[in-house]
Design a protein around this motif. Structure first.
Motif, PDB file in Angstrom:
ATOM      1  N   VAL A 136       6.892  -7.417   2.226  1.00  0.00           N
ATOM      2  CA  VAL A 136       7.304  -6.204   2.948  1.00  0.00           C
ATOM      3  C   VAL A 136       8.227  -6.567   4.122  1.00  0.00           C
ATOM      4  O   VAL A 136       9.165  -5.836   4.439  1.00  0.00           O
ATOM      5  CB  VAL A 136       6.061  -5.407   3.423  1.00  0.00           C
ATOM      6  N   GLU A 137       7.971  -7.705   4.738  1.00  0.00           N
ATOM      7  CA  GLU A 137       8.863  -8.156   5.811  1.00  0.00           C
ATOM      8  C   GLU A 137      10.304  -8.221   5.291  1.00  0.00           C
ATOM      9  O   GLU A 137      11.233  -7.692   5.910  1.00  0.00           O
ATOM     10  CB  GLU A 137       8.410  -9.538   6.298  1.00  0.00           C
ATOM     11  N   LYS A 138      10.478  -8.822   4.135  1.00  0.00           N
ATOM     12  CA  LYS A 138      11.834  -8.924   3.540  1.00  0.00           C
ATOM     13  C   LYS A 138      12.396  -7.542   3.229  1.00  0.00           C
ATOM     14  O   LYS A 138      13.571  -7.279   3.479  1.00  0.00           O
ATOM     15  CB  LYS A 138      11.769  -9.724   2.229  1.00  0.00           C
ATOM     16  N   TRP A 139      11.560  -6.683   2.669  1.00  0.00           N
ATOM     17  CA  TRP A 139      12.034  -5.330   2.333  1.00  0.00           C
ATOM     18  C   TRP A 139      12.510  -4.598   3.585  1.00  0.00           C
ATOM     19  O   TRP A 139      13.550  -3.947   3.580  1.00  0.00           O
ATOM     20  CB  TRP A 139      10.896  -4.519   1.686  1.00  0.00           C
ATOM     21  N   LEU A 140      11.728  -4.700   4.663  1.00  0.00           N
ATOM     22  CA  LEU A 140      12.073  -3.965   5.884  1.00  0.00           C
ATOM     23  C   LEU A 140      13.342  -4.523   6.518  1.00  0.00           C
ATOM     24  O   LEU A 140      14.194  -3.768   6.995  1.00  0.00           O
ATOM     25  CB  LEU A 140      10.910  -4.016   6.887  1.00  0.00           C
ATOM     26  N   VAL A 141      13.450  -5.845   6.516  1.00  0.00           N
ATOM     27  CA  VAL A 141      14.648  -6.463   7.086  1.00  0.00           C
ATOM     28  C   VAL A 141      15.882  -5.969   6.326  1.00  0.00           C
ATOM     29  O   VAL A 141      16.917  -5.662   6.921  1.00  0.00           O
ATOM     30  CB  VAL A 141      14.513  -8.012   7.053  1.00  0.00           C
ATOM     31  N   GLY A 142      15.741  -5.826   5.017  1.00  0.00           N
ATOM     32  CA  GLY A 142      16.835  -5.304   4.203  1.00  0.00           C
ATOM     33  C   GLY A 142      17.100  -3.823   4.476  1.00  0.00           C
ATOM     34  O   GLY A 142      18.229  -3.416   4.703  1.00  0.00           O
ATOM     35  N   LEU A 143      16.039  -3.039   4.491  1.00  0.00           N
ATOM     36  CA  LEU A 143      16.180  -1.596   4.712  1.00  0.00           C
ATOM     37  C   LEU A 143      16.857  -1.286   6.040  1.00  0.00           C
ATOM     38  O   LEU A 143      17.661  -0.368   6.142  1.00  0.00           O
ATOM     39  CB  LEU A 143      14.792  -0.937   4.735  1.00  0.00           C
ATOM     40  N   PHE A 144      16.483  -2.050   7.065  1.00  0.00           N
ATOM     41  CA  PHE A 144      17.026  -1.784   8.398  1.00  0.00           C
ATOM     42  C   PHE A 144      18.262  -2.628   8.697  1.00  0.00           C
ATOM     43  O   PHE A 144      18.745  -2.658   9.832  1.00  0.00           O
ATOM     44  CB  PHE A 144      15.945  -2.013   9.470  1.00  0.00           C
TER      45      PHE A 144
ATOM     46  N   LEU B  68       0.979  -0.027   3.183  1.00  0.00           N
ATOM     47  CA  LEU B  68       2.409  -0.019   3.505  1.00  0.00           C
ATOM     48  C   LEU B  68       3.211  -0.508   2.292  1.00  0.00           C
ATOM     49  O   LEU B  68       4.217   0.093   1.896  1.00  0.00           O
ATOM     50  CB  LEU B  68       2.679  -0.902   4.742  1.00  0.00           C
ATOM     51  N   TRP B  69       2.740  -1.603   1.705  1.00  0.00           N
ATOM     52  CA  TRP B  69       3.401  -2.123   0.495  1.00  0.00           C
ATOM     53  C   TRP B  69       3.394  -1.066  -0.613  1.00  0.00           C
ATOM     54  O   TRP B  69       4.418  -0.808  -1.254  1.00  0.00           O
ATOM     55  CB  TRP B  69       2.689  -3.403   0.020  1.00  0.00           C
ATOM     56  N   ALA B  70       2.213  -0.454  -0.829  1.00  0.00           N
ATOM     57  CA  ALA B  70       2.067   0.495  -1.931  1.00  0.00           C
ATOM     58  C   ALA B  70       3.044   1.666  -1.770  1.00  0.00           C
ATOM     59  O   ALA B  70       3.679   2.105  -2.737  1.00  0.00           O
ATOM     60  CB  ALA B  70       0.633   1.017  -1.997  1.00  0.00           C
ATOM     61  N   ILE B  71       3.189   2.148  -0.553  1.00  0.00           N
ATOM     62  CA  ILE B  71       4.051   3.310  -0.326  1.00  0.00           C
ATOM     63  C   ILE B  71       5.528   2.950  -0.492  1.00  0.00           C
ATOM     64  O   ILE B  71       6.295   3.688  -1.104  1.00  0.00           O
ATOM     65  CB  ILE B  71       3.739   3.929   1.057  1.00  0.00           C
ATOM     66  N   LEU B  72       5.903   1.779   0.018  1.00  0.00           N
ATOM     67  CA  LEU B  72       7.306   1.364  -0.137  1.00  0.00           C
ATOM     68  C   LEU B  72       7.638   1.142  -1.607  1.00  0.00           C
ATOM     69  O   LEU B  72       8.694   1.545  -2.104  1.00  0.00           O
ATOM     70  CB  LEU B  72       7.591   0.091   0.677  1.00  0.00           C
ATOM     71  N   LYS B  73       6.706   0.519  -2.326  1.00  0.00           N
ATOM     72  CA  LYS B  73       6.930   0.259  -3.751  1.00  0.00           C
ATOM     73  C   LYS B  73       6.996   1.592  -4.511  1.00  0.00           C
ATOM     74  O   LYS B  73       7.809   1.771  -5.408  1.00  0.00           O
ATOM     75  CB  LYS B  73       5.796  -0.606  -4.286  1.00  0.00           C
ATOM     76  N   TYR B  74       6.130   2.502  -4.157  1.00  0.00           N
ATOM     77  CA  TYR B  74       6.069   3.808  -4.832  1.00  0.00           C
ATOM     78  C   TYR B  74       7.351   4.615  -4.588  1.00  0.00           C
ATOM     79  O   TYR B  74       7.942   5.157  -5.514  1.00  0.00           O
ATOM     80  CB  TYR B  74       4.847   4.574  -4.315  1.00  0.00           C
ATOM     81  N   LEU B  75       7.769   4.682  -3.315  1.00  0.00           N
ATOM     82  CA  LEU B  75       8.928   5.506  -2.984  1.00  0.00           C
ATOM     83  C   LEU B  75      10.235   4.879  -3.447  1.00  0.00           C
ATOM     84  O   LEU B  75      11.113   5.567  -3.964  1.00  0.00           O
ATOM     85  CB  LEU B  75       9.009   5.738  -1.466  1.00  0.00           C
ATOM     86  N   GLY B  76      10.352   3.579  -3.236  1.00  0.00           N
ATOM     87  CA  GLY B  76      11.645   2.952  -3.467  1.00  0.00           C
ATOM     88  C   GLY B  76      12.659   3.473  -2.466  1.00  0.00           C
ATOM     89  O   GLY B  76      12.370   4.378  -1.683  1.00  0.00           O
ATOM     90  N   LYS B  77      13.846   2.904  -2.500  1.00  0.00           N
ATOM     91  CA  LYS B  77      14.890   3.293  -1.554  1.00  0.00           C
ATOM     92  C   LYS B  77      15.202   4.797  -1.655  1.00  0.00           C
ATOM     93  O   LYS B  77      15.338   5.490  -0.643  1.00  0.00           O
ATOM     94  CB  LYS B  77      16.142   2.447  -1.841  1.00  0.00           C
ATOM     95  N   GLU B  78      15.281   5.293  -2.888  1.00  0.00           N
ATOM     96  CA  GLU B  78      15.615   6.714  -3.067  1.00  0.00           C
ATOM     97  C   GLU B  78      14.520   7.627  -2.536  1.00  0.00           C
ATOM     98  O   GLU B  78      14.799   8.663  -1.942  1.00  0.00           O
ATOM     99  CB  GLU B  78      15.830   7.024  -4.550  1.00  0.00           C
TER     100      GLU B  78
END
Ligand SMILES: *Cc1c(COP(=O)(O)O)cnc(C)c1O
Length: 464
Positions: free
Chosen positions: A126-134, A351-361
């Motif tokens: 999730v750290e990597k995902w957030l760094v990418g998202l932001f 937090l992981w579950a929600i990010l994975k579920y939602l995806g960027k879109e």
């Protein structure tokens, strides 16, 4: 433990209390969109059942769960539903609740990799995902804390560490006595949790160099005092009343040139930076050094879920470092080096579950949806003769009546009607009603229904 231990083994084996709790929970979920948004006075009075002395003898587990359900459940606020607009709360995305439920039974503490390999893995991912998202530098790291209050504390602790270290002063060893001076600059509308962090860190609220703000609560860039490398500049992504964003493009660039540490309080607003259509609000924000953001507000994770992000990983981990003879460091992520706590619950699971579920879109849709409902709210209130005081750039709407008395009476009546719930605040000396659209579950109908409640309340106070 004897008898009681036998009971506990049995409770695990026969699962009766878990089924009972699950049953109650499902009943609650089924009623969530229709129940009173705020508990009735009776439900609140009935809480007195909890005023009892600590029992001497063990209580039957079934009875414990039953008491919680019978008296606790009616005295909850329906923040999970679609018509709670108080504070800046947020609902919960269903998959997050389900994931949290599994996590409950795992009962993990992601302090060290050896203590919870799965917690450690999910935090790293999730750290990597957030760094990418932001859109932060790849070296940035994240600590998973209880909320933005703690995230602000961690970000500012990292700033304090780095600035003093540049002055050859190790804060961890020498403390603040005789330490070189750190300047702190903040806008006059900085959130109270920022002030709390500054006082806990010994930087002193009276030492803050306050900067005037414009009519939306944004810091005025031209009035920011001279910046230097011994300064922490605190900016805001999402003013807690108006939802306004500071002008990061100009300010962060200036700060970068002077090596000033910029900390962003982005509790609910930083998510705009992850959304294509709202990114214009946060342009240039990635040049800041530390960021505090919540999962439990805009992203709709369960409580308590906050994140500190810091592009100076060494400062963050040095500020929060701990050691002990029994600690087992690994080459994997040991979460406790990024947070003030050693043991904490594995909030990363949901937090992981929600990010994975939602995806960027899905994130785009969620955040944009909150904005669109806020715009609708403002438009319909305006149409019905209420005065909207802010530019609705994100999810916040603030309204007022002609006089403070009327505004207070209106708010009281809206709260009594219980169709929705909003809180009050003050805005440049005026009493206001603050509407914060934070729930995925808020529909156009919910907004219309709530506006209707405002109309009804207004009619009532004009007749009394
Ligand atoms: C909510 C909020 C905070 C505090 O966050 P918690 O998660 O409640 O600790 C800080 N700053 C702003 C702007 C907020 O809206």
């Amino acid at each position: 433990m004897g008898e009681i231990q036998d009971k506990m083994f049995q409770e695990i084996r026969n699962k009766d209390i878990f089924n009972q709790a699950q049953h109650y929970a499902f009943d609650y979920l089924e009623s969530i969109f229709d129940r009173h948004v705020f508990p009735t006075q009776k439900a609140i009075n009935d809480l007195s059942v909890f005023d009892e002395a600590l029992p001497v003898k063990s209580t039957n587990a079934k009875h414990v769960i039953e008491q919680l359900n019978t008296y606790g459940s009616p005295a909850t606020t329906a923040t999970l539903g679609g018509r709670y607009f108080g504070f800046v709360c947020g609902s919960t995305i269903p998959v997050g609740l389900a994931a949290k439920n599994i996590g409950t039974y795992w009962d993990q503490a992601p302090a060290m990799h050896v203590l919870s390999p799965v917690g450690s893995k999910l935090e790293a991912v999730v750290e990597k995902w957030l760094v990418g998202l932001f859109n932060l530098p790849e070296t940035a790291s994240a600590g998973f804390v209880s909320g933005t209050s703690t995230a602000n504390l961690c970000g500012l602790a990292a700033a304090r560490y780095r600035i003093l270290q540049r002055n050859n002063w190790d804060i961890n060893k020498k403390g603040l006595r005789n330490a070189p001076e750190i300047r702190v600059i903040a806008g006059k509308q900085a959130h109270s949790t920022v002030l709390k962090a500054i006082s806990i860190l010994g930087l002193g609220n009276e030492n803050i160099e306050w900067v005037d703000v414009d009519d939306q609560g944004r810091i005025k860039p031209d009035l920011i005092p001279k910046l230097d490398e011994n300064t922490i500049l605190i900016l805001q992504a999402g003013n807690v009343n108006s939802g306004a964003f500071d002008n990061f493009e100009i300010i962060c660039e200036k700060a970068k040139q002077t090596n000033t540490w910029v900390h962003i309080d982005g509790a609910f607003g930083l998510w705009a930076h992850a959304v294509d259509k709202l990114k214009y609000l946060t342009k240039g924000i990635e040049k800041a050094t530390s960021f505090a953001v919540d999962g439990h507000k805009t992203l709709n994770t369960p409580y308590d879920c906050g994140i500190v992000l810091c592009s100076d990983q060494d400062a963050l981990t040095s500020a929060l470092h701990m050691s002990g003879s029994y600690i087992i460091e690994s080459s994997e992520r040991d979460g406790m080096f990024f947070t003030p706590e050693m043991s904490r619950r594995a909030r990363i699971i949901e937090l992981w579950a929600i990010l994975k579920y939602l995806g960027k879109e899905g994130i785009d849709n969620l955040v944009l949806g909150l904005h669109e409902r806020a715009v609708q709210f403002a438009a319909e209130l305006t149409k019905n003769g209420f005065e909207v005081l802010n530019d609705v750039v994100f999810n916040q709407v603030i309204i007022a009546c002609d006089t403070d008395q009327e505004t207070e009476a209106l708010l009281k009546k809206v709260q009594e009607l219980r169709a929705c719930w909003c809180g009050g605040s003050s805005w440049f000396g005026r009493k206001v009603i603050r509407i914060s659209v934070c729930s995925w579950a808020t529909t156009e109908k919910d907004v219309a229904h709530s506006v209707q409640s405002f109309v009804e309340a207004k009619k009532y106070i004009s007749e009394t």
